[in-house]
Scaffold this motif. Structure first.
Motif, PDB file in Angstrom:
ATOM      1  N   LEU A 181      -0.048   4.341   5.784  1.00  0.00           N
ATOM      2  CA  LEU A 181       0.237   3.287   4.805  1.00  0.00           C
ATOM      3  C   LEU A 181      -1.013   2.507   4.411  1.00  0.00           C
ATOM      4  O   LEU A 181      -0.926   1.515   3.685  1.00  0.00           O
ATOM      5  CB  LEU A 181       1.289   2.325   5.365  1.00  0.00           C
ATOM      6  N   TYR A 221      -3.085   0.639   6.245  1.00  0.00           N
ATOM      7  CA  TYR A 221      -3.241  -0.660   6.893  1.00  0.00           C
ATOM      8  C   TYR A 221      -4.156  -0.490   8.088  1.00  0.00           C
ATOM      9  O   TYR A 221      -4.014   0.474   8.849  1.00  0.00           O
ATOM     10  CB  TYR A 221      -1.897  -1.215   7.384  1.00  0.00           C
ATOM     11  N   GLU A 235       3.782  -6.447   5.993  1.00  0.00           N
ATOM     12  CA  GLU A 235       4.982  -7.162   5.553  1.00  0.00           C
ATOM     13  C   GLU A 235       6.179  -6.582   6.314  1.00  0.00           C
ATOM     14  O   GLU A 235       6.415  -5.380   6.281  1.00  0.00           O
ATOM     15  CB  GLU A 235       5.170  -6.978   4.047  1.00  0.00           C
ATOM     16  N   HIS A 242       8.236  -2.611   0.592  1.00  0.00           N
ATOM     17  CA  HIS A 242       7.241  -1.549   0.460  1.00  0.00           C
ATOM     18  C   HIS A 242       7.729  -0.416  -0.448  1.00  0.00           C
ATOM     19  O   HIS A 242       6.935   0.410  -0.884  1.00  0.00           O
ATOM     20  CB  HIS A 242       6.897  -0.961   1.834  1.00  0.00           C
ATOM     21  N   LEU A 247       5.760   4.389  -1.704  1.00  0.00           N
ATOM     22  CA  LEU A 247       5.621   3.161  -0.934  1.00  0.00           C
ATOM     23  C   LEU A 247       4.323   2.478  -1.326  1.00  0.00           C
ATOM     24  O   LEU A 247       3.328   3.143  -1.611  1.00  0.00           O
ATOM     25  CB  LEU A 247       5.586   3.463   0.570  1.00  0.00           C
ATOM     26  N   ARG A 248       4.357   1.154  -1.318  1.00  0.00           N
ATOM     27  CA  ARG A 248       3.144   0.379  -1.596  1.00  0.00           C
ATOM     28  C   ARG A 248       2.286   0.376  -0.334  1.00  0.00           C
ATOM     29  O   ARG A 248       2.756   0.087   0.756  1.00  0.00           O
ATOM     30  CB  ARG A 248       3.469  -1.047  -1.999  1.00  0.00           C
ATOM     31  N   THR A 249       1.022   0.687  -0.479  1.00  0.00           N
ATOM     32  CA  THR A 249       0.115   0.758   0.660  1.00  0.00           C
ATOM     33  C   THR A 249      -0.559  -0.592   0.904  1.00  0.00           C
ATOM     34  O   THR A 249      -0.431  -1.518   0.098  1.00  0.00           O
ATOM     35  CB  THR A 249      -0.969   1.825   0.439  1.00  0.00           C
ATOM     36  N   TRP A 306       0.535   2.504  -5.101  1.00  0.00           N
ATOM     37  CA  TRP A 306       1.733   3.274  -4.784  1.00  0.00           C
ATOM     38  C   TRP A 306       1.325   4.676  -4.382  1.00  0.00           C
ATOM     39  O   TRP A 306       0.498   5.294  -5.049  1.00  0.00           O
ATOM     40  CB  TRP A 306       2.680   3.322  -5.979  1.00  0.00           C
TER      41      TRP A 306
END
Length: 98
Positions: free
Chosen positions: A21, A23, A30, A36, A66-68, A73
């Motif tokens: 993702l 991160y 979040e 996400h 999914l938002r990284t 996206w």
């Protein structure tokens, strides 16, 4: 792996999931899983997770965006497995970036 509670809150994200993702190990993730998920995929994901909670559906598979952690996206394959009847009471989501 991501581990969600009955309400879709991320309880734990292991290191490979955090990397997938985008991160870092110390970045804040979040906790609301649904935040996400891209809007075009959200209805199905929410429906499938609701069925796991209320109808004891055991598994769901998704191709979703999914938002990284970088704010973009990205497409993933995901397999959600119902483990709500176990002591941990969770839904395990295995992510594979495409």
């Amino acid at each position: 792996m991501l581990y969600l509670d009955r309400g879709g809150t991320i309880q734990h994200a292991n290191e490979p999931a955090r990397r997938a993702l985008e991160y870092g190990i110390n970045d804040t993730l979040e906790p609301c899983f649904f935040s996400h998920v891209h809007g075009r995929n959200l209805h199905r994901v929410m429906r499938d997770l609701a069925h796991m909670v209320s109808h004891r559906t055991q598994r769901a598979r998704w191709l979703l965006r999914l938002r990284t952690g970088n704010g973009r996206w990205r497409w993933y394959r995901a397999i959600a497995q119902n483990q709500l009847d176990r002591v941990e009471a969770r839904v395990r989501v295995q992510l594979r970036p495409l």
